[in-house]
Motif scaffolding. Structure first.
Motif, mmCIF file in Angstrom:
data_model
loop_
_atom_site.group_PDB
_atom_site.id
_atom_site.type_symbol
_atom_site.label_atom_id
_atom_site.label_comp_id
_atom_site.label_asym_id
_atom_site.label_seq_id
_atom_site.Cartn_x
_atom_site.Cartn_y
_atom_site.Cartn_z
ATOM 1 N N ARG A 169 0.804 0.036 1.773
ATOM 2 C CA ARG A 169 1.392 -1.298 1.652
ATOM 3 C C ARG A 169 2.880 -1.263 1.333
ATOM 4 N N LYS A 187 8.025 -11.764 8.062
ATOM 5 C CA LYS A 187 7.470 -12.476 6.902
ATOM 6 C C LYS A 187 6.373 -11.685 6.183
ATOM 7 N N ASP A 188 6.427 -10.353 6.248
ATOM 8 C CA ASP A 188 5.428 -9.518 5.584
ATOM 9 C C ASP A 188 5.870 -9.046 4.203
ATOM 10 N N LYS A 204 6.992 -8.799 0.247
ATOM 11 C CA LYS A 204 6.704 -9.402 -1.059
ATOM 12 C C LYS A 204 7.737 -9.011 -2.106
ATOM 13 N N LEU A 205 8.283 -7.787 -2.013
ATOM 14 C CA LEU A 205 9.292 -7.330 -2.969
ATOM 15 C C LEU A 205 10.105 -6.195 -2.360
ATOM 16 N N VAL A 211 13.265 -13.239 -0.059
ATOM 17 C CA VAL A 211 12.401 -12.158 -0.531
ATOM 18 C C VAL A 211 12.925 -11.691 -1.886
ATOM 19 N N ASP A 241 2.113 -5.761 -0.516
ATOM 20 C CA ASP A 241 0.980 -6.274 -1.277
ATOM 21 C C ASP A 241 1.459 -7.205 -2.387
ATOM 22 N N GLU A 242 0.983 -8.437 -2.373
ATOM 23 C CA GLU A 242 1.459 -9.434 -3.333
ATOM 24 C C GLU A 242 1.124 -9.077 -4.774
ATOM 25 N N GLY A 243 -0.102 -8.621 -5.013
ATOM 26 C CA GLY A 243 -0.515 -8.278 -6.375
ATOM 27 C C GLY A 243 0.280 -7.116 -6.945
ATOM 28 N N ALA A 247 3.221 -6.121 -5.885
ATOM 29 C CA ALA A 247 4.613 -6.567 -6.008
ATOM 30 C C ALA A 247 4.807 -7.339 -7.313
ATOM 31 N N GLU A 248 3.852 -8.211 -7.640
ATOM 32 C CA GLU A 248 3.934 -8.959 -8.898
ATOM 33 C C GLU A 248 3.868 -8.038 -10.102
#
Length: 107
Positions: free
Chosen positions: A16, A31-32, A34-35, A59, A86-88, A90-91
């Motif tokens: 990811r 648009k893929d 996340k960070l 971004v 991966d959003e999770g 990245a957070e």
């Protein structure tokens, strides 16, 4: 190794992440992203280009670590910039980085 680099390693093992300015720019435009992480010791030109594209496509971006540490975290050689999909994860990385900057990261 701190938690932010650990999470970055998880993201790499999960497939990811991507690195390299061309691939990062392509992924951001699709648009893929996340960070975006850019090494503090990256060239001024790389920092400028990555900041421009991150702002243009909204971004999240952080200057973090060194080229050596970013590369090592994803199992590669030197990397000036790394993009997380991966959003999770990245957070989680953002939480650790921002917490380190304010002295509130979970240790």
């Amino acid at each position: 190794m701190n938690k932010a680099f650990g999470y970055l390693g998880f993201a790499a093992k999960a497939g990811r992440v991507t690195s390299g300015e061309f691939l990062i720019e392509k992924a951001i435009k699709q648009k893929d992203a996340k960070l975006l992480l850019v090494a503090e010791d990256a060239s001024d030109n790389a920092k400028k280009e990555m900041t421009f594209i991150a702002e243009k496509y909204n971004v999240p971006m952080r200057l973090y670590g060194t080229k050596e540490k970013l590369g090592k975290a994803i199992g590669k050689n030197l990397r000036a910039c790394v993009l997380i999909f991966d959003e999770g994860l990245a957070e989680a990385v953002l939480h650790e980085i921002d917490g380190e900057n304010t002295g509130k990261a979970n240790r």
